[in-house]
Design a protein around this motif. Structure first.
Motif, PDB file in Angstrom:
ATOM      1  N   LYS A 571       0.829  -1.205   0.000  1.00 52.79           N
ATOM      2  CA  LYS A 571       0.000   0.000   0.000  1.00 52.79           C
ATOM      3  C   LYS A 571       0.865   1.258   0.000  1.00 52.79           C
ATOM      4  CE  LYS A 571      -3.780  -2.491   0.596  1.00 52.79           C
ATOM      5  NZ  LYS A 571      -4.713  -2.721  -0.510  1.00 52.79           N
ATOM      6  N   ILE A 572       0.386   2.300  -0.670  1.00 57.00           N
ATOM      7  CA  ILE A 572       1.047   3.604  -0.663  1.00 57.00           C
ATOM      8  C   ILE A 572       0.240   4.519   0.264  1.00 57.00           C
ATOM      9  CG2 ILE A 572       1.749   5.594  -2.056  1.00 57.00           C
ATOM     10  CD1 ILE A 572       1.850   3.700  -4.480  1.00 57.00           C
ATOM     11  N   PRO A 573       0.860   5.116   1.271  1.00 54.84           N
ATOM     12  CA  PRO A 573       0.115   5.995   2.196  1.00 54.84           C
ATOM     13  C   PRO A 573      -0.665   7.078   1.435  1.00 54.84           C
ATOM     14  CG  PRO A 573       2.328   5.618   2.999  1.00 54.84           C
ATOM     15  CD  PRO A 573       2.282   5.012   1.632  1.00 54.84           C
ATOM     16  N   GLU A 574      -1.828   7.463   1.967  1.00 56.47           N
ATOM     17  CA  GLU A 574      -2.744   8.361   1.263  1.00 56.47           C
ATOM     18  C   GLU A 574      -2.098   9.698   0.911  1.00 56.47           C
ATOM     19  OE1 GLU A 574      -7.260  10.134   1.842  1.00 56.47           O
ATOM     20  OE2 GLU A 574      -6.582   8.460   3.081  1.00 56.47           O
ATOM     21  N   ASN A 575      -1.302  10.251   1.814  1.00 57.12           N
ATOM     22  CA  ASN A 575      -0.692  11.574   1.578  1.00 57.12           C
ATOM     23  C   ASN A 575       0.799  11.465   1.274  1.00 57.12           C
ATOM     24  OD1 ASN A 575      -3.132  13.057   2.082  1.00 57.12           O
ATOM     25  ND2 ASN A 575      -2.857  12.571   4.270  1.00 57.12           N
ATOM     26  N   PHE A 576       1.168  10.392   0.634  1.00 58.57           N
ATOM     27  CA  PHE A 576       2.581  10.144   0.329  1.00 58.57           C
ATOM     28  C   PHE A 576       3.152  11.280  -0.531  1.00 58.57           C
ATOM     29  CE2 PHE A 576       6.110   8.148  -1.949  1.00 58.57           C
ATOM     30  CZ  PHE A 576       6.754   7.478  -0.927  1.00 58.57           C
ATOM     31  N   ASP A 577       4.352  11.762  -0.178  1.00 59.57           N
ATOM     32  CA  ASP A 577       4.990  12.866  -0.894  1.00 59.57           C
ATOM     33  C   ASP A 577       5.941  12.316  -1.956  1.00 59.57           C
ATOM     34  OD1 ASP A 577       6.114  15.156  -1.811  1.00 59.57           O
ATOM     35  OD2 ASP A 577       7.008  15.773   0.102  1.00 59.57           O
ATOM     36  N   PHE A 578       5.462  12.250  -3.188  1.00 60.47           N
ATOM     37  CA  PHE A 578       6.281  11.694  -4.266  1.00 60.47           C
ATOM     38  C   PHE A 578       7.438  12.621  -4.648  1.00 60.47           C
ATOM     39  CE2 PHE A 578       2.163   9.565  -4.821  1.00 60.47           C
ATOM     40  CZ  PHE A 578       2.570   8.251  -4.874  1.00 60.47           C
ATOM     41  N   TYR A 586      10.449  12.473 -14.122  1.00 58.83           N
ATOM     42  CA  TYR A 586       9.535  13.610 -13.957  1.00 58.83           C
ATOM     43  C   TYR A 586       8.104  13.198 -14.296  1.00 58.83           C
ATOM     44  CZ  TYR A 586       7.301  18.133 -14.717  1.00 58.83           C
ATOM     45  OH  TYR A 586       6.431  19.195 -14.670  1.00 58.83           O
ATOM     46  N   GLU A 587       7.937  12.419 -15.390  1.00 59.19           N
ATOM     47  CA  GLU A 587       6.586  12.017 -15.803  1.00 59.19           C
ATOM     48  C   GLU A 587       5.927  11.140 -14.748  1.00 59.19           C
ATOM     49  OE1 GLU A 587       4.167   9.946 -19.551  1.00 59.19           O
ATOM     50  OE2 GLU A 587       6.364   9.915 -19.535  1.00 59.19           O
ATOM     51  N   ALA A 588       6.686  10.180 -14.210  1.00 60.90           N
ATOM     52  CA  ALA A 588       6.125   9.292 -13.179  1.00 60.90           C
ATOM     53  C   ALA A 588       5.691  10.090 -11.960  1.00 60.90           C
ATOM     54  CB  ALA A 588       7.145   8.234 -12.790  1.00 60.90           C
ATOM     55  N   ARG A 589       6.552  11.046 -11.539  1.00 57.59           N
ATOM     56  CA  ARG A 589       6.222  11.840 -10.357  1.00 57.59           C
ATOM     57  C   ARG A 589       4.929  12.642 -10.575  1.00 57.59           C
ATOM     58  NH1 ARG A 589      10.568  15.049 -10.058  1.00 57.59           N
ATOM     59  NH2 ARG A 589      11.842  13.318  -9.348  1.00 57.59           N
ATOM     60  N   GLU A 590       4.802  13.240 -11.762  1.00 56.01           N
ATOM     61  CA  GLU A 590       3.597  14.039 -12.059  1.00 56.01           C
ATOM     62  C   GLU A 590       2.348  13.149 -12.125  1.00 56.01           C
ATOM     63  OE1 GLU A 590       3.383  17.511 -12.332  1.00 56.01           O
ATOM     64  OE2 GLU A 590       5.333  17.154 -11.383  1.00 56.01           O
ATOM     65  N   PRO A 611       9.122   0.465 -15.594  1.00 51.67           N
ATOM     66  CA  PRO A 611       9.516  -0.498 -14.548  1.00 51.67           C
ATOM     67  C   PRO A 611      10.552   0.063 -13.575  1.00 51.67           C
ATOM     68  CG  PRO A 611       9.364  -1.595 -16.668  1.00 51.67           C
ATOM     69  CD  PRO A 611       9.189  -0.129 -16.936  1.00 51.67           C
ATOM     70  N   SER A 612      11.471   0.912 -14.088  1.00 52.57           N
ATOM     71  CA  SER A 612      12.496   1.485 -13.206  1.00 52.57           C
ATOM     72  C   SER A 612      11.874   2.395 -12.151  1.00 52.57           C
ATOM     73  CB  SER A 612      13.521   2.278 -14.035  1.00 52.57           C
ATOM     74  OG  SER A 612      12.881   3.309 -14.759  1.00 52.57           O
ATOM     75  N   ASP A 613      10.797   3.103 -12.515  1.00 50.48           N
ATOM     76  CA  ASP A 613      10.092   3.952 -11.542  1.00 50.48           C
ATOM     77  C   ASP A 613       9.501   3.105 -10.416  1.00 50.48           C
ATOM     78  OD1 ASP A 613      10.464   6.454 -12.928  1.00 50.48           O
ATOM     79  OD2 ASP A 613       8.942   5.805 -14.354  1.00 50.48           O
ATOM     80  N   ILE A 614       8.972   1.939 -10.789  1.00 49.73           N
ATOM     81  CA  ILE A 614       8.371   1.044  -9.795  1.00 49.73           C
ATOM     82  C   ILE A 614       9.459   0.472  -8.880  1.00 49.73           C
ATOM     83  CG2 ILE A 614       7.022  -1.073  -9.457  1.00 49.73           C
ATOM     84  CD1 ILE A 614       5.462   1.392 -10.514  1.00 49.73           C
ATOM     85  N   SER A 615      10.595   0.121  -9.458  1.00 48.23           N
ATOM     86  CA  SER A 615      11.713  -0.388  -8.642  1.00 48.23           C
ATOM     87  C   SER A 615      12.158   0.658  -7.625  1.00 48.23           C
ATOM     88  CB  SER A 615      12.898  -0.753  -9.553  1.00 48.23           C
ATOM     89  OG  SER A 615      12.544  -1.802 -10.414  1.00 48.23           O
ATOM     90  N   ILE A 616      12.262   1.909  -8.073  1.00 50.40           N
ATOM     91  CA  ILE A 616      12.666   3.006  -7.175  1.00 50.40           C
ATOM     92  C   ILE A 616      11.638   3.182  -6.068  1.00 50.40           C
ATOM     93  CG2 ILE A 616      12.960   5.518  -7.076  1.00 50.40           C
ATOM     94  CD1 ILE A 616      14.104   5.235 -10.021  1.00 50.40           C
ATOM     95  N   LEU A 617      10.356   3.125  -6.441  1.00 48.90           N
ATOM     96  CA  LEU A 617       9.282   3.277  -5.457  1.00 48.90           C
ATOM     97  C   LEU A 617       9.335   2.155  -4.419  1.00 48.90           C
ATOM     98  CD1 LEU A 617       6.773   4.971  -4.693  1.00 48.90           C
ATOM     99  CD2 LEU A 617       5.428   3.519  -6.216  1.00 48.90           C
ATOM    100  N   LEU A 618       9.575   0.917  -4.880  1.00 47.52           N
ATOM    101  CA  LEU A 618       9.648  -0.227  -3.972  1.00 47.52           C
ATOM    102  C   LEU A 618      10.838  -0.111  -3.022  1.00 47.52           C
ATOM    103  CD1 LEU A 618       8.741  -3.144  -6.407  1.00 47.52           C
ATOM    104  CD2 LEU A 618       7.516  -2.575  -4.309  1.00 47.52           C
TER     105      LEU A 618
END
Length: 623
Positions: A571-578, A586-590, A611-618
């Motif tokens: 789960k990603i917290p509701e107010n998560f600060d990307f 930049y596109e993933a963050r937006e 996929p790299s954005d997801i790896s970074i997020l994980l």
């Protein structure tokens, strides 16, 4: 007039609104259904049919959960077809031709017989919202009606504009006025809105057609039905549809009106449905085709009105008439009404949660074409889910969300919320990565237990479902345990071009051969005796056959779904600060900031996310 506060108010009584009102009321909520015309509840605005490729699976899912669309379709059907029977069961899709007048009548009668549903006829001109919480609705007469939740299912009525050639006039449907006020209220609150377009073909007098020049399209020899209940029986006689074609002459006549077409002269700038284009769009985009199919569909048992499927158009009425008279069988055609295009407001669905509740206003839900979808079935399924979740919110229960491996409805809503849509969204089997799991034949197994837990599906439904699948599993076990000799099997195997047996083997192994189908299996004496002794119906036997023949594919898909569920659990917290994750693109963050994905799995499905954005997020979340 409205002293009490309603639990749920549903605005609009098309397919989405009708399902939403029925679901909320059947879950025990005091529900008000508000519509501009009580005579058009459940109206089929376009073609007189339910189901089709992927759409038929959705109707089965609605029925399995305890919705009404399948029952109404069965009671008012004039023809039944199972499409794609030559392909695997993941592609089989039920479809009925409906009696348009009876369909709307049956919807109204079912709703009137549903406790907890009140009705009111008037235009809703605005919403009552305080501190970003819905409080009720305002009507065109200035009446305020209080509610704990509101479901908007406005279809094509929000600022609807009808186009026929160079003529345009306000309307939400032929002969009905548009709705004003709601879009403006929502935009003031910060909602993003857009415009979409859809169209419909001319309706003609069947008495003026020459069917001898067309090809007859009959229903199935053994018609089935949508609903798993015995609320109606399969059709014993059916009405035929017919097929004819356009021609080069027809195309030339249509081109004569292109300079007055609102599609080509700039009057219509919104996007229409990609997979259901107008006839002028077809001959413009596919200029190499010298003809296009037209399906001639009766509107009911007793009416002479006919729907010309495939000839959707907004060309001037005299151009429509002149061109259609050049179609084989239409030489003496008489119009009931010309085709037209309609533009209307919608709200990009990325502004919603998976419950179909808006992110900006607590207790406000959107369902149907307001979310950018097209099709009765897509609308009805959203209405059902919005009605369910509005009721659950009132009852302070956990929300109800279907995952992508649980239902086509789950795929539809996840696509809308996660990817959004810039053109009218239509469901296809290709959109579902787990379509072998999401077959039309097992919708009850997948969803009836969930519907029962919600208080929608009856205990009778649950008992029937359990009986069917228990008996099917026993039959599979019988095939695993019972041997068949070469003398019994080879005559059938030879006729099917399958290699002959040299020694006895288990039925399971023989019946799993791709050349052997249900008709072959029931030819064997041992199978006949088993079916007769256990009094099995065709649906149960078919279920056993699918389990035997496609078990490997089903297991593989289930394993893939289970692997991806691991990301669903993160789960990603509701107010998560990307913005804190500087290494994200930049596109993933937006996109993350706009859509606010709830899980890493949802984040991975957002268009433009790598996929790299997801790896970074994980990694950032400690995984």
């Amino acid at each position: 007039m409205f002293q009490d506060k309603y639990d749920v108010i549903v605005v609009g009584a098309g397919h989405a609104g009708s399902e939403a009102a029925a679901a909320a009321a059947n879950m025990g909520c005091k529900t008000l259904l508000v519509t501009m015309n009580l005579q058009t509840i459940g109206q089929m605005s376009c073609n007189p049919a339910m189901g089709g490729i992927a759409k038929g699976q959705i109707v089965r899912e609605i029925d399995a959960l305890g919705g009404y669309s399948g029952i109404v379709s069965d009671k008012t059907a004039i023809q039944f077809k199972m499409l794609n029977k030559s392909k695997g069961p993941a592609m089989w899709s039920p479809r009925v031709q409906s009696d348009r007048m009876r369909f709307a009548e049956e919807w109204r009668l079912m709703l009137e017989n549903t406790p907890n549903v009140d009705f009111y006829q008037e235009m809703v001109a605005g919403l009552i919202i305080k501190n970003n919480v819905i409080k009720g609705i305002k009507t065109s007469l200035g009446i305020e009606i209080k509610a704990k939740t509101v479901v908007l299912t406005n279809g094509t009525f929000l600022n609807g504009l009808i186009h026929i050639g160079e003529k345009q006039f306000g309307g939400g449907r032929a002969g009905e006025s548009a709705a004003f006020g709601i879009t403006e209220d929502l935009v003031k609150l910060g909602f993003e809105s857009g415009r979409m377009k859809t169209g419909t073909p001319p309706r003609v007098d069947g008495r003026s057609l020459d069917y001898t020049k067309m090809r007859e399209e009959k229903g199935d020899d053994k018609p089935h039905k949508f609903s798993y209940l015995d609320s109606s029986k399969p059709l014993t006689h059916q009405k035929s549809c017919w097929m004819t074609y356009t021609s080069g002459t027809v195309h030339d006549l249509l081109r004569e009106g292109f300079d007055r077409s609102p599609m080509f002269n700039g009057r219509i700038q919104s996007t229409g449905p990609r997979y259901c284009p107008s006839i002028e769009d077809k001959i413009n985009r596919f200029a190499d085709k010298d003809r296009h199919q037209l399906f001639v569909e009766p509107e009911g048992w007793n009416t002479v009105e006919v729907y010309v499927n495939g000839f959707s158009t907004s060309l001037p009425e005299e151009v429509q008439y002149k061109a259609l008279r050049s179609v084989e069988g239409f030489e003496n055609v008489k119009f009931f009404r010309p085709g037209y295009a309609i533009e209307y407001d919608y709200f990009p669905p990325t502004q919603l949660k998976h419950t179909l509740e808006t992110k900006l206003v607590d207790g406000l839900y959107f369902a149907g074409q307001i979310n950018g979808t097209t099709g009765y079935e897509e609308a009805a399924s959203q209405g059902l889910m919005a009605g369910i979740n509005a009721a659950l919110k009132v009852q302070e229960r956990e929300p109800f969300i279907l995952k992508r491996d649980e239902a086509y409805i789950g795929v539809l809503i996840d696509d809308l919320i996660t990817k959004g849509t810039e053109e009218p969204y239509r469901m296809f089997t290709s959109r579902a990565e787990y379509r072998t799991l999401l077959r039309q034949d097992n919708a009850d197994e997948r969803l009836t237990p969930k519907g029962f837990e919600l208080g929608l599906a009856s205990e009778d439904r649950l008992i029937r479902m359990n009986h069917k699948f228990n008996e099917a599993q026993k039959m599979v076990d019988f095939f695993r345990e019972t041997s068949i000799s070469p003398e019994e099997a080879n005559p059938v195997l030879e006729t099917k071009g399958s290699s002959l047996m040299v020694q006895s083997d288990k039925m399971y192994k023989v019946f799993s051969r791709p050349q052997i189908d249900l008709e072959d299996i029931v030819l064997f004496d041992k199978v006949k005796e088993y079916i007769s002794a256990n009094q099995l119906d065709e649906e149960t036997v078919e279920q056993a056959e699918i389990q035997v023949k496609y078990n490997g594919y089903i297991e593989k898909e289930r394993n893939n779904a289970d692997k991806l569920k691991r990301l669903e659990d993160v789960k990603i917290p509701e107010n998560f600060d990307f913005d804190k994750i500087k290494s994200l693109s930049y596109e993933a963050r937006e996109k993350f900031k706009k859509i606010r994905p709830v899980t890493v799995s949802q984040a991975s499905r957002i268009s433009g996310v790598n996929p790299s954005d997801i790896s970074i997020l994980l990694i950032y979340m400690g995984r």
